[in-house]
Motif scaffolding. Sequence first.
Motif, PDB file in Angstrom:
ATOM      1  N   MET A   1       5.303  -7.157  -8.898  1.00 13.55           N
ATOM      2  CA  MET A   1       4.999  -6.321  -7.749  1.00 13.55           C
ATOM      3  C   MET A   1       3.919  -5.310  -8.126  1.00 13.55           C
ATOM      4  N   ARG A   2       3.041  -4.993  -7.169  1.00 11.66           N
ATOM      5  CA  ARG A   2       2.012  -3.977  -7.351  1.00 11.66           C
ATOM      6  C   ARG A   2       2.122  -3.001  -6.184  1.00 11.66           C
ATOM      7  N   PHE A   3       2.420  -1.748  -6.492  1.00  8.89           N
ATOM      8  CA  PHE A   3       2.605  -0.743  -5.454  1.00  8.89           C
ATOM      9  C   PHE A   3       1.409   0.217  -5.397  1.00  8.89           C
ATOM     10  N   ALA A   4       1.329   0.974  -4.306  1.00  9.67           N
ATOM     11  CA  ALA A   4       0.248   1.948  -4.080  1.00  9.67           C
ATOM     12  C   ALA A   4      -1.125   1.286  -4.162  1.00  9.67           C
ATOM     13  N   GLU A   5      -1.227   0.076  -3.650  1.00  4.76           N
ATOM     14  CA  GLU A   5      -2.487  -0.657  -3.600  1.00  4.76           C
ATOM     15  C   GLU A   5      -3.243  -0.289  -2.314  1.00  4.76           C
ATOM     16  N   PRO A   6      -4.532  -0.570  -2.258  1.00  8.33           N
ATOM     17  CA  PRO A   6      -5.276  -0.244  -1.041  1.00  8.33           C
ATOM     18  C   PRO A   6      -5.074  -1.238   0.089  1.00  8.33           C
ATOM     19  N   TYR A   7      -4.196  -2.219  -0.089  1.00 12.32           N
ATOM     20  CA  TYR A   7      -3.975  -3.230   0.939  1.00 12.32           C
ATOM     21  C   TYR A   7      -2.583  -3.819   0.773  1.00 12.32           C
ATOM     22  N   ALA A   8      -2.134  -4.553   1.792  1.00 10.33           N
ATOM     23  CA  ALA A   8      -0.880  -5.300   1.716  1.00 10.33           C
ATOM     24  C   ALA A   8      -1.220  -6.785   1.687  1.00 10.33           C
ATOM     25  N   GLY A   9      -0.674  -7.504   0.737  1.00  5.95           N
ATOM     26  CA  GLY A   9      -0.974  -8.922   0.645  1.00  5.95           C
ATOM     27  C   GLY A   9      -0.340  -9.535  -0.589  1.00  5.95           C
TER      28      GLY A   9
ATOM     29  N   PRO B   1       0.808  -1.237   0.000  1.00  6.47           N
ATOM     30  CA  PRO B   1       0.000   0.000   0.000  1.00  6.47           C
ATOM     31  C   PRO B   1       0.832   1.274   0.000  1.00  6.47           C
ATOM     32  N   HIS B   2       1.955   1.280  -0.708  1.00  4.42           N
ATOM     33  CA  HIS B   2       2.793   2.474  -0.792  1.00  4.42           C
ATOM     34  C   HIS B   2       3.681   2.353  -2.023  1.00  4.42           C
ATOM     35  N   ASP B   3       4.316   3.437  -2.388  1.00  6.14           N
ATOM     36  CA  ASP B   3       5.245   3.402  -3.508  1.00  6.14           C
ATOM     37  C   ASP B   3       6.494   2.608  -3.132  1.00  6.14           C
ATOM     38  N   ALA B   4       7.238   2.179  -4.133  1.00  8.72           N
ATOM     39  CA  ALA B   4       8.470   1.435  -3.886  1.00  8.72           C
ATOM     40  C   ALA B   4       9.455   2.301  -3.108  1.00  8.72           C
ATOM     41  N   LEU B   5      10.069   1.743  -2.081  1.00  6.58           N
ATOM     42  CA  LEU B   5      11.047   2.451  -1.271  1.00  6.58           C
ATOM     43  C   LEU B   5      12.465   2.170  -1.733  1.00  6.58           C
ATOM     44  N   ALA B   6      12.608   1.340  -2.740  1.00  5.99           N
ATOM     45  CA  ALA B   6      13.894   0.975  -3.330  1.00  5.99           C
ATOM     46  C   ALA B   6      13.613   0.648  -4.793  1.00  5.99           C
TER      47      ALA B   6
END
Length: 211
Positions: A63-71, A45-50
């Motif tokens: 990978m899927r970033f900035a999603e409404p959930y983590a999973g 649920p956030h942009d890539a940090l690396a």
Amino acid sequence: MAGIPAAAAGHHDRFVRYRSVVTAVEAAAVTTGAPDFVPLSVHLPHDALAPEGEYRSYFTCPMRFAEPYAGFLLRADDLARPLRSDGAVHEVVQQYLTSLTGDFTGGRVSGPVRTLVRRLLPVGNLDRDLIAGHLCLHPRTLQRRLAAERTTFAALVDDVRREEAERWLRDTDMPMGRLAGLLGYREPSVLTRSCHCWFGVSGALHRQARR
């Protein structure tokens, strides 16, 4: 933990969510006993940090970033695999929980409570007994230890909700209805009342002022 992008460690909340997914994937691989276990995709649920390549190298899947959930998404065949009992699963989960709460024996408990509240808010059924159980404390013991730190469980929950609301309103265009769910509210109207209490204005107006 090897393989985790180093940049993620500098963003505590996002790092906790990342560790949650890593731990879940590792536990799934161990319980199925499948060395070839790979998710179809991982969602954060956030942009890539690396660099995104570091994430793909570790998870070996899209990978899927900035999603409404983590999973993560699994194949139906993987879900149908028989599970095995393995002490390694307990070790993986124990390491994860320790990374969340740290060793608070005899120390301050408000920090671990805040961390768990932040993680469990979207569940929508957050109460003192649930958090106490995660910390292996009796609810009354947790209440006494928080009182000794001049706070209460309700105050910590409200403070974490305010911080999360501030972050989502400032950094995203997330609809208020979805934000209400992430904060553990059943109705958007409850979030509206909370925003007036926290910020003195509605969530929409506070978002405009923070841009």
